[in-house]
Design a protein around this motif. Structure first.
Motif, PDB file in Angstrom:
ATOM      1  N   ALA A   1       0.811  -1.218   0.000  1.00  0.00           N
ATOM      2  CA  ALA A   1       0.000   0.000   0.000  1.00  0.00           C
ATOM      3  C   ALA A   1       0.842   1.265   0.000  1.00  0.00           C
ATOM      4  CB  ALA A   1      -0.941   0.004   1.203  1.00  0.00           C
ATOM      5  N   GLY A   2       2.123   1.141   0.389  1.00  0.00           N
ATOM      6  CA  GLY A   2       2.996   2.315   0.397  1.00  0.00           C
ATOM      7  C   GLY A   2       3.474   2.737   1.769  1.00  0.00           C
ATOM      8  N   LYS A   3       3.201   1.932   2.782  1.00  0.00           N
ATOM      9  CA  LYS A   3       3.554   2.321   4.155  1.00  0.00           C
ATOM     10  C   LYS A   3       5.068   2.462   4.337  1.00  0.00           C
ATOM     11  CE  LYS A   3       1.675  -1.312   6.074  1.00  0.00           C
ATOM     12  NZ  LYS A   3       1.448  -2.061   4.807  1.00  0.00           N
ATOM     13  N   SER A   4       5.813   1.435   3.958  1.00  0.00           N
ATOM     14  CA  SER A   4       7.262   1.485   4.112  1.00  0.00           C
ATOM     15  C   SER A   4       7.879   2.562   3.230  1.00  0.00           C
ATOM     16  CB  SER A   4       7.889   0.119   3.800  1.00  0.00           C
ATOM     17  OG  SER A   4       7.520  -0.836   4.784  1.00  0.00           O
ATOM     18  N   THR A   5       7.307   2.775   2.053  1.00  0.00           N
ATOM     19  CA  THR A   5       7.801   3.832   1.169  1.00  0.00           C
ATOM     20  C   THR A   5       7.667   5.189   1.842  1.00  0.00           C
ATOM     21  OG1 THR A   5       7.332   2.634  -0.876  1.00  0.00           O
ATOM     22  CG2 THR A   5       7.405   5.024  -1.010  1.00  0.00           C
ATOM     23  N   LEU A   6       6.558   5.407   2.523  1.00  0.00           N
ATOM     24  CA  LEU A   6       6.369   6.675   3.222  1.00  0.00           C
ATOM     25  C   LEU A   6       7.418   6.862   4.314  1.00  0.00           C
ATOM     26  CD1 LEU A   6       4.826   9.246   3.702  1.00  0.00           C
ATOM     27  CD2 LEU A   6       3.193   7.982   5.092  1.00  0.00           C
ATOM     28  N   LEU A   7       7.686   5.813   5.088  1.00  0.00           N
ATOM     29  CA  LEU A   7       8.710   5.914   6.116  1.00  0.00           C
ATOM     30  C   LEU A   7      10.076   6.195   5.504  1.00  0.00           C
ATOM     31  CD1 LEU A   7       7.937   3.159   8.801  1.00  0.00           C
ATOM     32  CD2 LEU A   7       7.077   5.502   8.616  1.00  0.00           C
ATOM     33  N   ARG A   8      10.378   5.551   4.389  1.00  0.00           N
ATOM     34  CA  ARG A   8      11.668   5.787   3.734  1.00  0.00           C
ATOM     35  C   ARG A   8      11.787   7.222   3.254  1.00  0.00           C
ATOM     36  NH1 ARG A   8      11.017   0.372   0.040  1.00  0.00           N
ATOM     37  NH2 ARG A   8      11.524  -1.167   1.660  1.00  0.00           N
ATOM     38  N   ALA A   9      10.694   7.776   2.743  1.00  0.00           N
ATOM     39  CA  ALA A   9      10.723   9.151   2.265  1.00  0.00           C
ATOM     40  C   ALA A   9      10.972  10.126   3.408  1.00  0.00           C
ATOM     41  CB  ALA A   9       9.417   9.488   1.550  1.00  0.00           C
ATOM     42  N   VAL A  10      10.418   9.822   4.575  1.00  0.00           N
ATOM     43  CA  VAL A  10      10.626  10.678   5.736  1.00  0.00           C
ATOM     44  C   VAL A  10      12.036  10.518   6.286  1.00  0.00           C
ATOM     45  CG1 VAL A  10       9.895  11.144   8.107  1.00  0.00           C
ATOM     46  CG2 VAL A  10       8.177  10.693   6.343  1.00  0.00           C
ATOM     47  N   SER A  11      12.526   9.271   6.368  1.00  0.00           N
ATOM     48  CA  SER A  11      13.798   8.989   7.036  1.00  0.00           C
ATOM     49  C   SER A  11      15.028   9.233   6.174  1.00  0.00           C
ATOM     50  CB  SER A  11      13.832   7.538   7.527  1.00  0.00           C
ATOM     51  OG  SER A  11      13.842   6.636   6.436  1.00  0.00           O
ATOM     52  N   GLY A  12      14.837   9.496   4.887  1.00  0.00           N
ATOM     53  CA  GLY A  12      15.970   9.756   4.007  1.00  0.00           C
ATOM     54  C   GLY A  12      16.608   8.519   3.420  1.00  0.00           C
TER      55      GLY A  12
END
Length: 279
Positions: free
Chosen positions: A54-65
């Motif tokens: 769904a994109g959950k991990s992608t969102l965390l990666r975008a925030v964490s760099g």
């Protein structure tokens, strides 16, 4: 789990995370997030739910760099933390700004001792001295007594739940003001799930905000103040966690329950099989 002593008061400013209209792509054609917006208030717990992909991990990666490590890139939108613009920043810059991620799968340094793993969480934080490092280590040991008991043990020999505690403790060594947790209870026994849940609540009580990605939807909604549900890279639902947990739609589609309204037993074929999540 016995309550640890209160941590010393921190002088850092409490900040909110603001993700605004974020679109992320892998390569030239795969859009993983589509104009996603969410907010984590200072010191709050926000749950991010959704099916696999769904994109959950992608969102965390975008925030964490860490997005570039996975060949991803921000196409548009922004990530802000307080007055800091984290959009496109490196992982080291994001950590320096006060945001730290605990990745799915723990990823501890298996051949190092528990204490060496924890000390690795402070690498690069040159602005902080030895006395503060020792005080932070003591705080982590107070929060996770099992880590103090096994500080000399090789991390790879610990149980999955203990390694999860170690991964969380290592992140806390950077004294974050926002912690990103990616599936912290995945594969853990019920007793360890309870301990991790209590720890998340204690981390928030000490002033650190939490953005929680969790397949156990019922648990996540119990812990969180607010929640967002992602579906195919977009926000499908959002609202106070208690209201989402009580709504017929969430109970039917995301918690595997039957709603109270007539006909709610008929789930559309287009809806992902989110009812398989643990409760």
């Amino acid at each position: 789990m016995p309550q640890p002593p209160p941590a010393p008061a921190r002088a850092e400013t409490r900040e909110a995370l603001d993700v605004n209209q974020l679109t992320v792509a892998y390569g030239r054609s795969v859009r993983a997030l589509h104009e996603v917006s969410l907010r984590v208030p200072a010191g709050g717990i926000v749950a991010l739910l959704g099916a696999n992909g769904a994109g959950k991990s992608t969102l965390l990666r975008a925030v964490s760099g860490t997005l570039p490590l996975h060949q991803g890139a921000v196409v548009s939108g922004s990530v802000g933390f307080g007055s800091a613009d984290l959009t496109g920043r490196s992982a080291a810059q994001v950590v320096a700004a006060g945001v730290v991620q605990v990745p799915e799968g723990r990823r501890v340094f298996a051949e190092l001792s528990v204490e060496d793993n924890l000390r690795a969480g402070r690498l690069g934080l040159v602005r902080r001295g030895r006395a503060e490092a020792r005080a932070t280590l003591d705080e982590v040991y107070a929060l996770f007594p099992v880590l103090a008991e096994r500080r000399r043990q090789t991390a790879g020999l610990m149980s999955g739940g203990e390694q999860q505690m170690l991964a969380m403790g290592r992140a806390l060594m950077a004294r974050p003001r926002l912690l990103l947790l990616d599936e912290p209870t995945l594969g853990l026994a019920p007793l360890m799930v309870e301990r991790i849940s209590e720890t998340v609540q204690e981390i928030r009580r000490r002033g650190t905000g939490v953005l929680l990605v969790e397949q156990n939807a019922a648990l996540a909604l119990e812990l969180a103040d607010h929640a967002y549900v992602l579906e195919v890279g977009a926000v499908r639902l959002s609202g106070p966690a208690a209201e989402l947990a009580a709504s017929d739609e969430v109970r039917r589609l995301y918690l595997g329950e039957q709603g109270d309204e007539p006909g709610t037993e008929d789930v559309p074929a287009s809806v992902p099989a989110l009812g398989r999540w643990q409760r």
